[in-house]
Design a protein around this motif. Structure first.
Motif, PDB file in Angstrom:
ATOM      1  N   HIS A  35       0.830  -1.206   0.000  1.00  0.00           N
ATOM      2  CA  HIS A  35       0.000   0.000   0.000  1.00  0.00           C
ATOM      3  C   HIS A  35       0.868   1.260   0.000  1.00  0.00           C
ATOM      4  O   HIS A  35       0.539   2.246  -0.650  1.00  0.00           O
ATOM      5  N   ARG A  36       1.978   1.192   0.732  1.00  0.00           N
ATOM      6  CA  ARG A  36       2.893   2.344   0.733  1.00  0.00           C
ATOM      7  C   ARG A  36       3.456   2.586  -0.659  1.00  0.00           C
ATOM      8  O   ARG A  36       3.595   3.721  -1.115  1.00  0.00           O
ATOM      9  N   LYS A  37       3.784   1.504  -1.343  1.00  0.00           N
ATOM     10  CA  LYS A  37       4.283   1.633  -2.716  1.00  0.00           C
ATOM     11  C   LYS A  37       3.215   2.218  -3.639  1.00  0.00           C
ATOM     12  O   LYS A  37       3.529   3.001  -4.537  1.00  0.00           O
ATOM     13  N   ALA A  38       1.958   1.852  -3.409  1.00  0.00           N
ATOM     14  CA  ALA A  38       0.871   2.388  -4.232  1.00  0.00           C
ATOM     15  C   ALA A  38       0.733   3.892  -4.022  1.00  0.00           C
ATOM     16  O   ALA A  38       0.475   4.644  -4.960  1.00  0.00           O
ATOM     17  N   VAL A  39       0.923   4.337  -2.769  1.00  0.00           N
ATOM     18  CA  VAL A  39       0.894   5.777  -2.480  1.00  0.00           C
ATOM     19  C   VAL A  39       2.026   6.473  -3.225  1.00  0.00           C
ATOM     20  O   VAL A  39       1.840   7.533  -3.838  1.00  0.00           O
ATOM     21  N   ALA A  40       3.208   5.877  -3.195  1.00  0.00           N
ATOM     22  CA  ALA A  40       4.348   6.452  -3.920  1.00  0.00           C
ATOM     23  C   ALA A  40       4.031   6.546  -5.408  1.00  0.00           C
ATOM     24  O   ALA A  40       4.339   7.558  -6.062  1.00  0.00           O
ATOM     25  N   PHE A  41       3.411   5.507  -5.953  1.00  0.00           N
ATOM     26  CA  PHE A  41       3.036   5.522  -7.365  1.00  0.00           C
ATOM     27  C   PHE A  41       2.078   6.665  -7.660  1.00  0.00           C
ATOM     28  O   PHE A  41       2.267   7.415  -8.630  1.00  0.00           O
TER      29      PHE A  41
END
Length: 202
Positions: A35-41
């Motif tokens: 989910h953190r990676k999705a926020v970064a994306f």
């Protein structure tokens, strides 16, 4: 044919997808880091969208003014002159070919004013997009309404992610759905990209 700026945007967002979007079979399989990676994306891809729209509009404006300087008023050139005349309006602008040359002494000032306004936007929601597109001669129907809806939704989702703690990511959609959303935005932006080329040339 897509512009080089559009092709670059497509490549950059694709690269971000490869770096940050994790796809799992079931939503319960996702981990906090996914989910953190999705926020970064979302944050990085949104920044790329903003940069593309600003650069594409500035490039179109400069090309339109180059044509105006040669007494070749295109739709985009006429639109920008009328934008300066009725600056307070946020609606699509009516314009007439005969009006353009009456303001020839203001062309340089108008060019600087538009380019400056394009550089001042922070984020790209539906209102920002319209504020950049309409002065270039876009009319209702030239750009699919769905693009405006998606940009508004993206802005609403992006702001909490940008200004809140990273664990807010869990309140966003399933990570792979972020890629689906950006894919649709890219598809609709291609219509914008092609139309802006026509407005500069005709």
């Amino acid at each position: 044919m897509p512009s080089s700026l559009y092709a670059s945007l497509q490549q950059k967002i694709g690269d971000l997808k490869d770096c940050f979007i994790v796809e799992r079979d079931d939503i319960s399989d996702y981990e906090a880091n996914d989910h953190r990676k999705a926020v970064a994306f979302v944050l990085l891809a949104s920044a790329e969208l903003e940069a593309y729209v600003e650069e594409r509009c500035k490039k179109a404006a400069n090309e339109a003014f180059d044509r105006l300087g040669k007494s070749q008023p295109t739709t985009a050139g006429r639109g920008l002159v009328m934008w300066a005349i009725i600056r307070k309006s946020s609606d699509p602008h009516p314009f007439d070919v005969a009006d353009v040359q009456l303001h020839r002494e203001r062309f340089s000032e108008i060019r600087k004013s538009y380019v400056s306004s394009a550089m001042k936007s922070h984020g790209i929601d539906d209102k920002d997009f319209k504020a950049l597109a309409y002065p270039l001669g876009f009319r209702p129907g030239d750009i699919p309404e769905q693009l405006f809806d998606l940009l508004k939704e993206l802005s609403q989702d992006r702001n909490p992610a940008a200004h809140g703690p990273v664990n807010r990511a869990k309140r966003l959609t399933e990570p792979k759905e972020e890629w689906t959303r950006f894919s649709k935005i890219l598809e609709l932006l291609l219509i914008f990209d092609r139309r802006i080329e026509e407005l500069v040339a005709s």
